[in-house]
Design a protein around this motif. Structure first.
Motif, PDB file in Angstrom:
ATOM      1  N   ALA A 197       0.819  -1.219   0.000  1.00 54.10           N
ATOM      2  CA  ALA A 197       0.000   0.000   0.000  1.00 54.10           C
ATOM      3  C   ALA A 197       0.847   1.261   0.000  1.00 54.10           C
ATOM      4  O   ALA A 197       0.473   2.260  -0.620  1.00 54.10           O
TER       5      ALA A 197
ATOM      6  N   THR B 234      -1.772  -5.720  -4.138  1.00 54.78           N
ATOM      7  CA  THR B 234      -2.442  -4.476  -4.556  1.00 54.78           C
ATOM      8  C   THR B 234      -3.812  -4.778  -5.184  1.00 54.78           C
ATOM      9  O   THR B 234      -4.707  -3.944  -5.139  1.00 54.78           O
TER      10      THR B 234
ATOM     11  N   HIS C 126      -6.209  -4.920  -2.442  1.00 54.97           N
ATOM     12  CA  HIS C 126      -6.476  -3.562  -1.955  1.00 54.97           C
ATOM     13  C   HIS C 126      -7.461  -2.842  -2.884  1.00 54.97           C
ATOM     14  O   HIS C 126      -8.373  -2.168  -2.424  1.00 54.97           O
TER      15      HIS C 126
END
Ligand SMILES: *Cc1c(COP(=O)(O)O)cnc(C)c1O
Length: 348
Positions: A180, A254, A257
């Motif tokens: 992140a 990712t 996320h």
């Protein structure tokens, strides 16, 4: 159709490629001469985190407990925030096994400021326990998977060091923090004396965590691991899964996320559901159900045939993204919540 399972990123099954790596691993007795694959994993993790040594453990709880057992003495005190995993979710091992007391430092969404650390340190007087170790959590689980900025870790590390304390990072989801923020594991770890990392969460392994630190700390942790019954023999198959995951599953975090943000966006459009999208930064989505829709536990029950999620408070629910969840599963999850919300609203 099976329900989408967003209870945790621990629910994953090893991928076919991971199973192949597990099957192919050279094995030995890790208590006698050493298991070559476990040793390879320990060297790899130590290298990634820029520390001299690492120890493979059965779980993140054991890695954290070993961090305590190797860096404190009975009767010492540790400092952490009151939502920290080491305090909240580890069956009071810090007290029952390590013989420690805890002092809470105030935190903002899991982030402890250097002044808060300094304020929690006991004076050097015989009335008080000796403050020995500060524990921070990155990402912070109960704070919604919040990652620390490197500068924040640096500041806490400096405050601890200035007062002669050690710093442990509970990095069960350090890989998510790195994905992140773009900070390397090594840069985070440079500010701490020890770090625990987990392979069985976002990385998708069936079992395992590691503790990294200096040689002396890891040597003591190895002895304490034996004492706890956590010294494993031909554990190379598990270590091979972790090596495979470090090589192949870190980059894709990712995607988890991105899908967490997507789920949060869908949920925020549903009447009776609130989600603070600014807090959805890694792979977790915490959302609240309006009391008119029932309690979180009731709402989870209503969802259970289509979506599995866990209540984390009277009105709050947690959903965690992981490597089995694609975009379609996110859409299905959001639809399930919308339908459950409508059903609940109709009932009341
Ligand atoms: C899951 C978790 C742990 C413990 O991991 P287990 O392998 O379940 O024992 C420790 N710290 C944090 C922040 C976690 O989320």
């Amino acid at each position: 159709m099976n329900p989408v399972d967003l209870r945790s990123d621990t629910v994953t099954q090893p991928t076919p490629a991971m199973r192949e790596a597990m099957n192919a691993a050279p094995l030995g007795d890790d208590v006698l001469e050493g298991d070559p694959t476990v040793r390879a994993l320990e060297a790899k993790v130590a290298g990634l985190l820029g520390k001299p040594a690492a120890l493979f453990t059965a779980s993140g709880t054991m890695a954290n407990l070993l961090a305590l057992l190797s860096q404190t003495h009975r009767g010492d005190e540790i400092v952490c925030d009151d939502q920290a995993h080491v305090y909240y979710y580890e069956a009071a091992g810090y007290a029952a096994v390590a013989g420690l007391s805890i002092r809470f430092a105030p935190a903002d969404r899991g982030i402890i400021a250097p002044d808060a650390v300094l304020g929690a340190i006991r004076p050097g007087d015989q009335h008080f326990p000796t403050t020995r170790l500060v524990v921070i959590e990155n990402t912070h689980n109960r704070a919604g998977g919040a990652p620390w900025a490197l500068e924040q870790v640096r500041a806490v590390g400096a405050a601890a060091r200035e007062r002669g304390l050690r710093l442990h990072i509970d990095g069960a989801r350090l890989w998510n923090a790195c994905a992140a923020t773009g900070v390397s594991p090594r840069d985070y770890a440079a500010n701490a004396d020890s770090v625990s990392v987990c392979f069985s969460k976002g990385l998708g392994c069936p079992v395992g965590s590691a503790l990294v630190a200096d040689e002396a700390t890891i040597a003591l942790a190895r002895r304490r691991r034996k004492m706890l019954g956590g010294a494993m023999r031909q554990a190379g198959g598990l270590a091979a899964a972790a090596i495979h995951a470090l090589d192949h599953h870190r980059q894709r975090l990712t995607e988890d996320h991105r899908r967490a943000a997507m789920l949060a966006e869908r949920l925020s459009a549903i009447k009776g559901i609130t989600v603070d999208r600014s807090r959805v930064v890694t792979n977790m989505v915490y959302f609240a159900v309006a009391p008119s829709l029932g309690t979180a536990a009731e709402f989870c029950q209503r969802l259970a045939l289509s979506l599995r999620v866990l209540p984390t408070g009277p009105q709050t629910i947690r959903a965690v993204l992981h490597l089995h969840i694609d975009d379609e599963a996110v859409e299905r999850s959001a639809r399930a919540v919308a339908e459950a919300a409508q059903m609940s609203a109709a009932k009341t």
